[in-house]
Design an enzyme around this catalytic site. Structure first.
Site, PDB file in Angstrom:
ATOM      1  N   MET A  46       0.986  -1.161  -0.074  1.00 47.84           N
ATOM      2  CA  MET A  46      -0.159  -0.062   0.087  1.00 47.84           C
ATOM      3  C   MET A  46       0.839   1.464   0.121  1.00 47.84           C
ATOM      4  O   MET A  46       1.214   1.754   0.920  1.00 47.84           O
ATOM      5  CB  MET A  46      -0.920  -0.210   1.155  1.00 47.84           C
ATOM      6  CG  MET A  46      -2.068   1.105   0.954  1.00 47.84           C
ATOM      7  SD  MET A  46      -2.256   2.584   1.601  1.00 47.84           S
ATOM      8  CE  MET A  46      -0.740   3.118   2.390  1.00 47.84           C
ATOM      9  N   PRO A  47       1.558   1.406  -1.060  1.00 43.69           N
ATOM     10  CA  PRO A  47       2.199   2.636  -1.356  1.00 43.69           C
ATOM     11  C   PRO A  47       1.265   3.939  -0.976  1.00 43.69           C
ATOM     12  O   PRO A  47       0.093   4.133  -1.738  1.00 43.69           O
ATOM     13  CB  PRO A  47       3.037   2.957  -2.521  1.00 43.69           C
ATOM     14  CG  PRO A  47       2.769   1.543  -2.877  1.00 43.69           C
ATOM     15  CD  PRO A  47       1.665   0.831  -2.467  1.00 43.69           C
ATOM     16  N   LEU A  48       1.821   5.074  -0.500  1.00 46.42           N
ATOM     17  CA  LEU A  48       1.203   6.364  -0.526  1.00 46.42           C
ATOM     18  C   LEU A  48       2.076   7.276  -1.305  1.00 46.42           C
ATOM     19  O   LEU A  48       3.061   7.161  -1.077  1.00 46.42           O
ATOM     20  CB  LEU A  48       0.968   6.901   0.868  1.00 46.42           C
ATOM     21  CG  LEU A  48       0.692   8.342   1.075  1.00 46.42           C
ATOM     22  CD1 LEU A  48      -0.767   8.558   0.482  1.00 46.42           C
ATOM     23  CD2 LEU A  48       0.631   9.000   2.299  1.00 46.42           C
TER      24      LEU A  48
END
Length: 135
Positions: free
Chosen positions: A1-3
């Site tokens: 889950m990259p931001l």
């Protein structure tokens, strides 16, 4: 889950900005193997003069079209994976008109305890979400 945080100049308009964001997301999906709908991006367009990005002594000139990308993601990815990601981002951004010398990427890693997706909970810690395996 990259931001992902994307900073770029706004003189190209909304279509170019969306194309840049889409190209970066395609890179994350291709290299990190994240799901297509695992997309969290904050895009900040700037006026001319609000982004200063020199060459860090590498001897090239950036244009006013510099794109700065900050990727916050789970720790554990290999150097090889990160290098493949940098190359894929450059290749994808080239397809939407961003030159390789106008791309600056920084990756900041953290752990499952550093994420909350809402409701005041750390969903990776509570088990509501599975902790992603590093690719």
């Amino acid at each position: 889950m990259p931001l992902v945080r994307i900073d770029l100049l706004n003189h190209h308009g909304n279509e170019h900005i969306r194309n840049v964001a889409d190209a970066i997301h395609r890179s994350l999906v291709a290299v990190l193997g994240i799901p297509e709908r695992d997309r969290f991006q904050v895009i900040t367009p700037h006026r001319p003069g609000e982004i200063i990005a020199l060459d860090a002594g590498l001897g090239f000139d950036r244009s006013p079209d510099t794109v700065i990308i900050q990727i916050f993601t789970q720790r554990g990815r290999s150097i090889d994976t990160k290098e493949r990601l940098y190359a894929e981002i450059a290749a994808q951004l080239e397809t939407v008109g961003v030159r390789g010398d106008d791309i600056f990427v920084g990756i900041a890693e953290n752990g499952p305890e550093d994420w909350s997706f809402g409701f005041g909970k750390a969903q990776y810690v509570t088990g509501e979400l599975a902790v992603p395996e590093p690719s």
